[in-house]
Design an enzyme around this catalytic site. Structure first.
Site, PDB file in Angstrom:
ATOM      1  N   CYS A  58      -8.030   4.594   7.301  1.00  0.00           N
ATOM      2  CA  CYS A  58      -7.822   3.211   7.793  1.00  0.00           C
ATOM      3  C   CYS A  58      -6.679   2.569   7.008  1.00  0.00           C
ATOM      4  N   GLN A  64      31.455 -15.191  -6.174  1.00  0.00           N
ATOM      5  CA  GLN A  64      31.210 -13.745  -6.095  1.00  0.00           C
ATOM      6  C   GLN A  64      29.777 -13.369  -6.474  1.00  0.00           C
ATOM      7  N   GLU A 120      -3.798  -2.845  -0.741  1.00  0.00           N
ATOM      8  CA  GLU A 120      -3.514  -1.629   0.050  1.00  0.00           C
ATOM      9  C   GLU A 120      -2.879  -0.542  -0.814  1.00  0.00           C
ATOM     10  N   SER A 131      -1.807 -10.394   7.356  1.00  0.00           N
ATOM     11  CA  SER A 131      -2.990  -9.799   6.731  1.00  0.00           C
ATOM     12  C   SER A 131      -4.216  -9.926   7.628  1.00  0.00           C
ATOM     13  N   ILE A 151     -12.074  -9.654  -0.584  1.00  0.00           N
ATOM     14  CA  ILE A 151     -12.156  -9.210   0.807  1.00  0.00           C
ATOM     15  C   ILE A 151     -11.530 -10.246   1.741  1.00  0.00           C
ATOM     16  N   PRO A 173     -15.822  -4.983  -7.778  1.00  0.00           N
ATOM     17  CA  PRO A 173     -15.369  -5.517  -9.073  1.00  0.00           C
ATOM     18  C   PRO A 173     -14.914  -4.406 -10.028  1.00  0.00           C
ATOM     19  N   THR A 178      -1.668  -0.236  -5.081  1.00  0.00           N
ATOM     20  CA  THR A 178      -0.620  -0.925  -5.846  1.00  0.00           C
ATOM     21  C   THR A 178       0.682  -0.126  -5.777  1.00  0.00           C
TER      22      THR A 178
HETATM   23  P1  TGC Z   1      -8.572  12.203  -3.192  1.00  0.00           P
HETATM   24  O1  TGC Z   1      -9.453  13.251  -3.831  1.00  0.00           O
HETATM   25  O2  TGC Z   1      -7.101  12.302  -3.349  1.00  0.00           O
HETATM   26  O3  TGC Z   1      -8.900  12.135  -1.644  1.00  0.00           O
HETATM   27  C1  TGC Z   1     -10.222  12.111  -1.135  1.00  0.00           C
HETATM   28  C2  TGC Z   1     -10.165  12.640   0.305  1.00  0.00           C
HETATM   29  O4  TGC Z   1      -9.389  11.750   1.086  1.00  0.00           O
HETATM   30  C3  TGC Z   1      -8.225  12.444   1.618  1.00  0.00           C
HETATM   31  N1  TGC Z   1      -7.114  11.490   1.542  1.00  0.00           N
HETATM   32  C4  TGC Z   1      -6.664  10.795   2.602  1.00  0.00           C
HETATM   33  N2  TGC Z   1      -7.020  10.842   3.897  1.00  0.00           N
HETATM   34  C5  TGC Z   1      -6.372  10.011   4.749  1.00  0.00           C
HETATM   35  N3  TGC Z   1      -5.386   9.164   4.336  1.00  0.00           N
HETATM   36  C6  TGC Z   1      -5.008   9.096   3.044  1.00  0.00           C
HETATM   37  N4  TGC Z   1      -4.068   8.247   2.668  1.00  0.00           N
HETATM   38  C7  TGC Z   1      -5.655   9.936   2.111  1.00  0.00           C
HETATM   39  N5  TGC Z   1      -5.543  10.119   0.770  1.00  0.00           N
HETATM   40  C8  TGC Z   1      -6.435  11.078   0.436  1.00  0.00           C
HETATM   41  C9  TGC Z   1      -8.039  13.644   0.734  1.00  0.00           C
HETATM   42  O5  TGC Z   1      -7.362  14.672   1.426  1.00  0.00           O
HETATM   43  C10 TGC Z   1      -9.478  13.997   0.433  1.00  0.00           C
HETATM   44  O6  TGC Z   1     -10.012  14.638   1.590  1.00  0.00           O
HETATM   45  P2  TGC Z   1     -11.170  15.754   1.464  1.00  0.00           P
HETATM   46  O7  TGC Z   1     -11.312  16.285   2.843  1.00  0.00           O
HETATM   47  O8  TGC Z   1     -10.649  16.760   0.481  1.00  0.00           O
HETATM   48  O9  TGC Z   1     -12.380  15.054   0.964  1.00  0.00           O
HETATM   49  O10 TGC Z   1      -9.132  10.798  -3.665  1.00  0.00           O
HETATM   50  P3  TGC Z   1      -9.053  10.076  -5.069  1.00  0.00           P
HETATM   51  O11 TGC Z   1     -10.440   9.582  -5.369  1.00  0.00           O
HETATM   52  O12 TGC Z   1      -8.374  10.943  -6.088  1.00  0.00           O
HETATM   53  O13 TGC Z   1      -8.150   8.770  -4.749  1.00  0.00           O
HETATM   54  C11 TGC Z   1      -6.856   8.882  -4.296  1.00  0.00           C
HETATM   55  C12 TGC Z   1      -6.129   7.522  -4.226  1.00  0.00           C
HETATM   56  C13 TGC Z   1      -5.957   6.930  -5.599  1.00  0.00           C
HETATM   57  C14 TGC Z   1      -4.778   7.813  -3.648  1.00  0.00           C
HETATM   58  C15 TGC Z   1      -6.850   6.535  -3.320  1.00  0.00           C
HETATM   59  O14 TGC Z   1      -8.114   6.337  -3.721  1.00  0.00           O
HETATM   60  C16 TGC Z   1      -6.118   5.242  -3.118  1.00  0.00           C
HETATM   61  O15 TGC Z   1      -5.337   5.154  -2.176  1.00  0.00           O
HETATM   62  N6  TGC Z   1      -6.352   4.122  -3.924  1.00  0.00           N
HETATM   63  C17 TGC Z   1      -5.867   2.805  -3.614  1.00  0.00           C
HETATM   64  C18 TGC Z   1      -7.000   1.953  -3.042  1.00  0.00           C
HETATM   65  C19 TGC Z   1      -6.541   1.003  -1.983  1.00  0.00           C
HETATM   66  O16 TGC Z   1      -5.479   1.108  -1.430  1.00  0.00           O
HETATM   67  N7  TGC Z   1      -7.419   0.047  -1.615  1.00  0.00           N
HETATM   68  C20 TGC Z   1      -7.131  -0.842  -0.552  1.00  0.00           C
HETATM   69  C21 TGC Z   1      -8.346  -1.661  -0.177  1.00  0.00           C
HETATM   70  S1  TGC Z   1      -8.202  -2.542   1.389  1.00  0.00           S
HETATM   71  C22 TGC Z   1      -7.059  -3.731   1.123  1.00  0.00           C
HETATM   72  O17 TGC Z   1      -6.441  -3.839   0.118  1.00  0.00           O
HETATM   73  C23 TGC Z   1      -6.823  -4.673   2.267  1.00  0.00           C
HETATM   74  S2  TGC Z   1      -5.661  -5.889   1.903  1.00  0.00           S
HETATM   75  C24 TGC Z   1      -5.524  -6.790   3.332  1.00  0.00           C
HETATM   76  C25 TGC Z   1      -4.411  -6.337   4.241  1.00  0.00           C
HETATM   77  O18 TGC Z   1      -4.292  -5.158   4.559  1.00  0.00           O
HETATM   78  O19 TGC Z   1      -3.589  -7.133   4.678  1.00  0.00           O
HETATM   79  P1  FAD Z   2      -6.787  -2.079 -10.674  1.00  0.00           P
HETATM   80  O1  FAD Z   2      -7.186  -0.866  -9.932  1.00  0.00           O
HETATM   81  O2  FAD Z   2      -7.673  -2.524 -11.793  1.00  0.00           O
HETATM   82  O3  FAD Z   2      -5.307  -1.867 -11.236  1.00  0.00           O
HETATM   83  C1  FAD Z   2      -4.750  -2.724 -12.245  1.00  0.00           C
HETATM   84  C2  FAD Z   2      -3.420  -2.121 -12.689  1.00  0.00           C
HETATM   85  O4  FAD Z   2      -3.636  -0.795 -13.224  1.00  0.00           O
HETATM   86  C3  FAD Z   2      -2.424  -1.958 -11.528  1.00  0.00           C
HETATM   87  O5  FAD Z   2      -1.127  -2.222 -12.013  1.00  0.00           O
HETATM   88  C4  FAD Z   2      -2.530  -0.485 -11.171  1.00  0.00           C
HETATM   89  O6  FAD Z   2      -1.347   0.050 -10.600  1.00  0.00           O
HETATM   90  C5  FAD Z   2      -2.808   0.137 -12.557  1.00  0.00           C
HETATM   91  N1  FAD Z   2      -3.493   1.408 -12.432  1.00  0.00           N
HETATM   92  C6  FAD Z   2      -4.758   1.651 -11.988  1.00  0.00           C
HETATM   93  N2  FAD Z   2      -5.026   2.959 -12.043  1.00  0.00           N
HETATM   94  C7  FAD Z   2      -3.907   3.578 -12.504  1.00  0.00           C
HETATM   95  C8  FAD Z   2      -3.546   4.931 -12.767  1.00  0.00           C
HETATM   96  N3  FAD Z   2      -4.375   5.922 -12.534  1.00  0.00           N
HETATM   97  N4  FAD Z   2      -2.310   5.185 -13.243  1.00  0.00           N
HETATM   98  C9  FAD Z   2      -1.427   4.181 -13.473  1.00  0.00           C
HETATM   99  N5  FAD Z   2      -1.701   2.884 -13.239  1.00  0.00           N
HETATM  100  C10 FAD Z   2      -2.931   2.594 -12.764  1.00  0.00           C
HETATM  101  N6  FAD Z   2      -9.746  -4.885  -0.754  1.00  0.00           N
HETATM  102  C11 FAD Z   2     -10.570  -4.580   0.289  1.00  0.00           C
HETATM  103  O7  FAD Z   2     -11.351  -3.636   0.237  1.00  0.00           O
HETATM  104  N7  FAD Z   2     -10.523  -5.327   1.435  1.00  0.00           N
HETATM  105  C12 FAD Z   2      -9.694  -6.383   1.582  1.00  0.00           C
HETATM  106  O8  FAD Z   2      -9.682  -7.022   2.649  1.00  0.00           O
HETATM  107  C13 FAD Z   2      -8.839  -6.742   0.487  1.00  0.00           C
HETATM  108  N8  FAD Z   2      -8.043  -7.833   0.569  1.00  0.00           N
HETATM  109  C14 FAD Z   2      -7.344  -8.245  -0.546  1.00  0.00           C
HETATM  110  C15 FAD Z   2      -6.664  -9.463  -0.507  1.00  0.00           C
HETATM  111  C16 FAD Z   2      -5.986  -9.911  -1.638  1.00  0.00           C
HETATM  112  C17 FAD Z   2      -5.301 -11.243  -1.603  1.00  0.00           C
HETATM  113  C18 FAD Z   2      -5.941  -9.106  -2.804  1.00  0.00           C
HETATM  114  C19 FAD Z   2      -5.162  -9.546  -4.018  1.00  0.00           C
HETATM  115  C20 FAD Z   2      -6.609  -7.909  -2.844  1.00  0.00           C
HETATM  116  C21 FAD Z   2      -7.341  -7.466  -1.723  1.00  0.00           C
HETATM  117  N9  FAD Z   2      -8.094  -6.286  -1.747  1.00  0.00           N
HETATM  118  C22 FAD Z   2      -8.905  -5.942  -0.693  1.00  0.00           C
HETATM  119  C23 FAD Z   2      -8.220  -5.535  -2.992  1.00  0.00           C
HETATM  120  C24 FAD Z   2      -7.024  -4.633  -3.303  1.00  0.00           C
HETATM  121  O9  FAD Z   2      -6.994  -3.518  -2.476  1.00  0.00           O
HETATM  122  C25 FAD Z   2      -7.098  -4.240  -4.780  1.00  0.00           C
HETATM  123  O10 FAD Z   2      -6.805  -5.396  -5.531  1.00  0.00           O
HETATM  124  C26 FAD Z   2      -6.143  -3.106  -5.127  1.00  0.00           C
HETATM  125  O11 FAD Z   2      -6.574  -1.900  -4.532  1.00  0.00           O
HETATM  126  C27 FAD Z   2      -6.022  -2.905  -6.658  1.00  0.00           C
HETATM  127  O12 FAD Z   2      -7.259  -2.887  -7.275  1.00  0.00           O
HETATM  128  P2  FAD Z   2      -7.537  -3.833  -8.564  1.00  0.00           P
HETATM  129  O13 FAD Z   2      -7.121  -5.200  -8.225  1.00  0.00           O
HETATM  130  O14 FAD Z   2      -8.956  -3.607  -8.964  1.00  0.00           O
HETATM  131  O15 FAD Z   2      -6.554  -3.307  -9.682  1.00  0.00           O
END
Ligand code: TGC
Ligand code: FAD
Length: 392
Positions: free
Chosen positions: A246, A288, A372, A96, A168, A139, A374
């Protein structure tokens, strides 16, 4: 020291790799064997990130490894993936840390940054001398980052940022934070900013009481009237697609990383089952039901390797799409978590002891399943692609 872990390769997967790919994997494996495996149990118990590895990992070129120039190793996507696999066989928290530094901080500077920003930050980040964190989640905005409340306002030659970021990775040890915010003077367009963490009004507070990723720093960030010079804006970042691109890089690394965690659990469970005797002085591996679990694990690991490799080959040809990466992240993390649960079961009571790596991997993978994107959000990304209908 000899490499103790021999890898998991049921179908001559190695023959699908070239010499450079195998070399990256083996070098990373050796580093992890010698430097992380001996200390990770205690780090996890103490809830301590092994900071002493930051510099050595920089010297080996682990940071920004798939980027070109600026002191980065310029690895292929497959080489990068094999590296993250070996890092996560050690611990998901260390993978990570490397993912965040590379895919979530160096990548946006490399992709959306100005020439000056690249020169200023990337060479030092490649060495681990400057550390980054990535602030997207809030949040009230996790799975739906488009709902973020953090705002930036242009004020003369500065931007002023206000907001809260949550969960974060590396927040309190970072020198810079890549902060995603809606710019008020630009119709709330989402843009990325490099925020030095020494700026007045910036505060990072660690999350305590984590039962997962204990060897990783996780923080909340508070930005109150943080003033940064205009040149800290990432000029090419425009809209939600910038941070999402990203995430594509980081999710790809996780798809491989999860295989490493699964391999660690499988390897431990196999050895244990061959050694542990129950009923008629027979090893439990002779039963088994135990064999069926081990077979499930090696079959799923093998399928996961092929999926990750194909997505990696597509990525190297510039053909990997977000839904390909979603399938690899979703499947491989689920597979690894199931392997960890089965391996824990095979170890019986010993499965809950931290003398063995399994419970730690299992607890870590619970976070990896959530961050990244769910498991279910990735189902919806794939579902949208195949049906044409968004179900978020
Ligand atoms: P949506 O309307 O679908 O898209 C907005 C614009 O973004 C484009 N797009 C992408 N572009 C590049 N890569 C992707 N994967 C893309 N997905 C969508 C899309 O074409 C559009 O472009 P434009 O030109 O039309 O504006 O957006 P939405 O608001 O409906 O959301 C879509 C959704 C739910 C898939 C997205 O928001 C999502 O992936 N949610 C999950 C959030 C998430 O993964 N957060 C992670 C935070 S960082 C983290 O967790 C770090 S953990 C530490 C470690 O990595 O080890
Ligand atoms: P929520 O979005 O509240 O989701 C809760 C539940 O509801 C999940 O089961 C989800 O699948 C479900 N759900 C939500 N929406 C829907 C839908 N439309 N349909 C069906 N089910 C749905 N973020 C950063 O920006 N930077 C980081 O460096 C980072 N590091 C992290 C490190 C750790 C250890 C953890 C645990 C998280 C980190 N995150 C980071 C945050 C992480 O990306 C979020 O926790 C993740 O994107 C989910 O958001 P949430 O926890 O608010 O859950």
């Amino acid at each position: 020291m000899a490499i103790k872990f021999k890898g998991v390769d049921f179908i001559e997967f190695d023959t699908l790799l070239n010499d450079d790919e195998r070399l990256v994997r083996d070098n990373t494996r050796k580093f992890i064997e010698e430097n992380l495996i001996p200390i990770i149990e205690l780090c996890n118990r103490e809830g301590r990130f092994p900071k002493e590895l930051i510099k050595p990992m920089g010297e080996l070129g682990f940071y920004g490894a798939s980027l070109k120039g600026y002191g980065c190793a310029g690895m292929s996507a497959v080489e990068y993936g094999l590296m993250t696999q070996e890092l996560e066989r050690g611990d998901s928290g260390v993978r990570s840390f490397v993912s965040v530094q590379s895919a979530l901080c160096m990548y946006p500077i490399h992709t959306f940054g100005s020439q000056e920003q690249k020169q200023k930050y990337l060479p030092r980040m490649a060495l681990g001398e400057t550390l980054g964190c990535f602030g997207l989640t809030e949040p009230d905005a996790g799975s739906n980052p488009g709902a973020m409340r953090t705002r930036a306002r242009k004020d003369g030659d500065s931007y002023v940022l206000n907001g809260e970021k949550m969960w974060i990775t590396s927040g309190s040890i970072a020198d810079i934070a890549i902060i995603w915010a809606k710019v008020e003077n630009e119709g709330n367009l989402i843009r990325g900013f490099i925020v030095e963490t020494y700026r007045p009004g910036f505060k990072a507070t660690d999350v305590h009481g984590k039962l997962s990723l204990r060897a990783s720093v996780t923080s909340s960030l508070s930005l109150q009237d943080v003033r940064i010079p205009s040149e800290n804006l990432l000029p090419e970042s425009k809209g939600l697609k910038s941070p999402l691109s990203c995430l594509d890089q980081a999710r790809y690394g996780i798809a491989w990383g999860a295989i490493g965690a699964a391999m660690a659990c499988y390897d431990c469970a196999l050895q244990y089952a061959q050694f542990r005797k129950q009923f008629r002085d027979q090893p439990i591996a002779s039963h088994q039901l135990v064999q069926e679990k081990l077979v499930w694990m090696i079959s799923e690991i093998t399928k996961a390797q092929l999926l990750a490799l194909q997505v990696g080959r597509l990525k190297d040809r510039g053909k990997a799409k977000p839904w390909h990466i979603s399938m690899a992240k979703r499947n491989n993390v689920w597979m690894a978590l199931e392997c960890a649960r089965m391996a824990r079961d095979i170890l019986g009571a010993n499965g809950i002891a931290d003398e063995y790596p399994i419970f730690r991997h299992m607890a870590n993978l619970e976070s990896v399943k959530t961050y990244e994107g769910t498991h279910d959000i990735h189902a919806l990304i794939i579902g949208e692609h195949i049906t044409g209908l968004a179900a978020f």
